[in-house]
Design a protein around this motif. Sequence first.
Motif, PDB file in Angstrom:
ATOM      1  N   TRP A 313       0.782  -1.399  -0.123  1.00  0.00           N
ATOM      2  CA  TRP A 313       0.055   0.052  -0.034  1.00  0.00           C
ATOM      3  C   TRP A 313       0.963   1.150   0.076  1.00  0.00           C
ATOM      4  O   TRP A 313       1.713   1.386   0.655  1.00  0.00           O
ATOM      5  CB  TRP A 313      -0.876  -0.039   1.435  1.00  0.00           C
ATOM      6  CG  TRP A 313      -1.851  -1.182   1.466  1.00  0.00           C
ATOM      7  CD1 TRP A 313      -1.444  -2.476   2.271  1.00  0.00           C
ATOM      8  CD2 TRP A 313      -3.101  -1.384   1.089  1.00  0.00           C
ATOM      9  NE1 TRP A 313      -2.487  -3.039   2.236  1.00  0.00           N
ATOM     10  CE2 TRP A 313      -3.583  -2.367   1.289  1.00  0.00           C
ATOM     11  CE3 TRP A 313      -4.027  -0.472   0.413  1.00  0.00           C
ATOM     12  CZ2 TRP A 313      -4.916  -2.910   1.204  1.00  0.00           C
ATOM     13  CZ3 TRP A 313      -5.247  -1.024  -0.049  1.00  0.00           C
ATOM     14  CH2 TRP A 313      -5.654  -2.247   0.632  1.00  0.00           C
ATOM     15  N   ILE A 339      -3.681   4.553  -0.050  1.00  0.00           N
ATOM     16  CA  ILE A 339      -4.474   5.348   0.926  1.00  0.00           C
ATOM     17  C   ILE A 339      -4.152   6.949   1.137  1.00  0.00           C
ATOM     18  O   ILE A 339      -3.010   7.151   1.184  1.00  0.00           O
ATOM     19  CB  ILE A 339      -3.975   4.662   2.275  1.00  0.00           C
ATOM     20  CG1 ILE A 339      -4.659   3.180   2.132  1.00  0.00           C
ATOM     21  CG2 ILE A 339      -4.665   5.183   3.446  1.00  0.00           C
ATOM     22  CD1 ILE A 339      -4.018   2.285   3.485  1.00  0.00           C
ATOM     23  N   ASP A 352     -12.418   6.026  -3.446  1.00  0.00           N
ATOM     24  CA  ASP A 352     -12.388   5.338  -2.069  1.00  0.00           C
ATOM     25  C   ASP A 352     -13.529   3.880  -2.347  1.00  0.00           C
ATOM     26  O   ASP A 352     -14.381   3.955  -2.766  1.00  0.00           O
ATOM     27  CB  ASP A 352     -13.275   6.248  -1.248  1.00  0.00           C
ATOM     28  CG  ASP A 352     -13.092   5.770   0.217  1.00  0.00           C
ATOM     29  OD1 ASP A 352     -12.219   4.994   0.682  1.00  0.00           O
ATOM     30  OD2 ASP A 352     -14.103   5.913   1.029  1.00  0.00           O
ATOM     31  N   LEU A 357      -8.237   3.904  -0.844  1.00  0.00           N
ATOM     32  CA  LEU A 357      -8.974   4.180   0.309  1.00  0.00           C
ATOM     33  C   LEU A 357      -8.490   5.515   0.610  1.00  0.00           C
ATOM     34  O   LEU A 357      -7.462   6.136   0.263  1.00  0.00           O
ATOM     35  CB  LEU A 357      -8.617   3.286   1.173  1.00  0.00           C
ATOM     36  CG  LEU A 357      -8.877   1.764   1.109  1.00  0.00           C
ATOM     37  CD1 LEU A 357      -8.129   0.933   2.491  1.00  0.00           C
ATOM     38  CD2 LEU A 357     -10.267   1.478   1.085  1.00  0.00           C
ATOM     39  N   ALA A 359      -9.031   8.888   3.474  1.00  0.00           N
ATOM     40  CA  ALA A 359      -9.002   9.235   4.921  1.00  0.00           C
ATOM     41  C   ALA A 359      -8.983  10.677   5.132  1.00  0.00           C
ATOM     42  O   ALA A 359      -8.432  11.462   4.383  1.00  0.00           O
ATOM     43  CB  ALA A 359      -7.738   8.719   5.698  1.00  0.00           C
ATOM     44  N   ALA A 366      -8.158   8.129  12.374  1.00  0.00           N
ATOM     45  CA  ALA A 366      -8.764   7.680  11.097  1.00  0.00           C
ATOM     46  C   ALA A 366      -7.747   6.764  10.231  1.00  0.00           C
ATOM     47  O   ALA A 366      -8.157   6.005   9.485  1.00  0.00           O
ATOM     48  CB  ALA A 366      -9.516   8.793  10.426  1.00  0.00           C
ATOM     49  N   LEU A 367      -6.707   7.482  10.132  1.00  0.00           N
ATOM     50  CA  LEU A 367      -5.492   7.040   9.192  1.00  0.00           C
ATOM     51  C   LEU A 367      -5.132   5.683   9.614  1.00  0.00           C
ATOM     52  O   LEU A 367      -4.944   4.585   8.959  1.00  0.00           O
ATOM     53  CB  LEU A 367      -4.517   7.770   8.855  1.00  0.00           C
ATOM     54  CG  LEU A 367      -3.266   7.172   8.216  1.00  0.00           C
ATOM     55  CD1 LEU A 367      -3.844   6.973   6.643  1.00  0.00           C
ATOM     56  CD2 LEU A 367      -2.277   8.354   8.103  1.00  0.00           C
ATOM     57  N   GLU A 369      -6.926   3.600  11.530  1.00  0.00           N
ATOM     58  CA  GLU A 369      -8.033   2.627  11.420  1.00  0.00           C
ATOM     59  C   GLU A 369      -8.005   2.172  10.118  1.00  0.00           C
ATOM     60  O   GLU A 369      -8.331   0.802   9.830  1.00  0.00           O
ATOM     61  CB  GLU A 369      -9.327   3.353  11.949  1.00  0.00           C
ATOM     62  CG  GLU A 369     -10.670   2.250  11.647  1.00  0.00           C
ATOM     63  CD  GLU A 369     -11.715   3.200  12.090  1.00  0.00           C
ATOM     64  OE1 GLU A 369     -12.915   2.619  11.911  1.00  0.00           O
ATOM     65  OE2 GLU A 369     -11.805   4.121  12.726  1.00  0.00           O
ATOM     66  N   THR A 370      -7.826   3.152   9.228  1.00  0.00           N
ATOM     67  CA  THR A 370      -7.839   2.564   7.600  1.00  0.00           C
ATOM     68  C   THR A 370      -6.724   1.549   7.288  1.00  0.00           C
ATOM     69  O   THR A 370      -6.942   0.523   6.620  1.00  0.00           O
ATOM     70  CB  THR A 370      -7.717   3.802   6.832  1.00  0.00           C
ATOM     71  OG1 THR A 370      -8.695   4.669   6.862  1.00  0.00           O
ATOM     72  CG2 THR A 370      -7.871   3.344   5.201  1.00  0.00           C
ATOM     73  N   ALA A 374      -6.645  -2.429   6.201  1.00  0.00           N
ATOM     74  CA  ALA A 374      -6.252  -2.657   4.846  1.00  0.00           C
ATOM     75  C   ALA A 374      -5.358  -3.888   4.996  1.00  0.00           C
ATOM     76  O   ALA A 374      -5.155  -4.859   4.455  1.00  0.00           O
ATOM     77  CB  ALA A 374      -5.491  -1.592   4.331  1.00  0.00           C
TER      78      ALA A 374
END
Length: 414
Positions: A313, A339, A352, A357, A359, A366-367, A369-370, A374
């Motif tokens: 990623w 991301i 998205d 993805l 954020a 939030a990042l 969590e994303t 992933a």
Amino acid sequence: MAALRILQIVHDHPDWTLGGTEIVAHDLHRALVRRGIASHFLAAATSLQRPDAAAGSLGRQGGDMVLRTGRYDRFMMNRLDGLGWLDSLRRLIADVRPEVVHLHGLDRIGAEIVPAIRRLAPATRIVLTLHDYQIICPNEGLLQTRPDGTRCRAARPDACRACFPQLGADRHALRKTYLATILRGVDRFLVPSRFLRDRFIDWGLPAERLHFIPNAVAPLALIQERPRAQRNRFAFFGSIAPHKGVLTLLEAAAQLKSGGADLRIALHGGLRQPEPAFRAAFEAHLAAARPLVQHPGAYDRTALASRMADTDWVVVPSLWWENAPLVILEAQAAGRPVIASGIGGMAELVKDGQTGLLAPPGDAAALAETMAAAASDPGLWSRLAVAQPKASHEGFVDAHLETYGSLLEKRCAA
């Protein structure tokens, strides 16, 4: 089309700075040369690259030309290093005899190059690609206020005083009037993102003069895929700078570390003359995030394919609007989901849940969590990886040739 003569001008050379503007412009130039077009490339060189050269003098960097620059007024985008550069430009134009001069920004080269070209070569058509917001925003073109980093959607004289309180609103209004007058000499503006186009329309450029050509990257070296049961390797590519959101990424990494997450993050990029406070903050955040995070440092573009091969990623956590980040296009060309912060040109390039993805910018929780989601879902990676858009560089070159040709047809018809 083989007789077409083009002069590409950019504020730096990719041998010295791996910025998106430099790479996009140089790749375009090389692709034109391969097609038999007489394309020439001129880059600005500072005292760091040409310490022994006089300001305004011409030199060489491989097969390209470089123009030594000196003192520069970043606020007004004016050269302050004398008039020697005009003699160099006169000789260059007489030698190349360009039918089209394609400017990739005005920073460091100086806004006055537009009327200079008009005076030295009245029949030459001038194209300007707006790769960033430098013309709109005197704060490094970031459209952010200092020091809190609040994003601006537009530049307003009163609001700009938040960054330059020592200058009155009249100075900001004068800057805009001066640059808008200069830009009347440009025949066509090219924009790589619709978000940037809207910002320049709001600033005052007529919509009909702004032509959208999305950026594309030249094909990368073949990436040898390395099958892995887990897709938990993340990477950042780019300059280690505050507006790139690196500290947000490191905060997210520290949270993931405290939660026992099983993943790795590599920061590929160097610290370019950072402020001491940012350097100290970066080192502290990096220490708190280790061993999840490693900082391999700056890289040569020839190493990009191998570093992408070790990545699942690509994370682009920028805090500013961005325009058309080259790293996203490179990741997509390599089949690597991105991301990214869901703002500006990033939100145009990454859909998205479809190709990557998104954020919220600056939101470390939030990042984190994303990224955790992933890393824990190999199926998601597989689905997004095969959905990566592949922008055609050949199509990108074709669009520019069409632009050049249409301008020359209009000149002949006039």
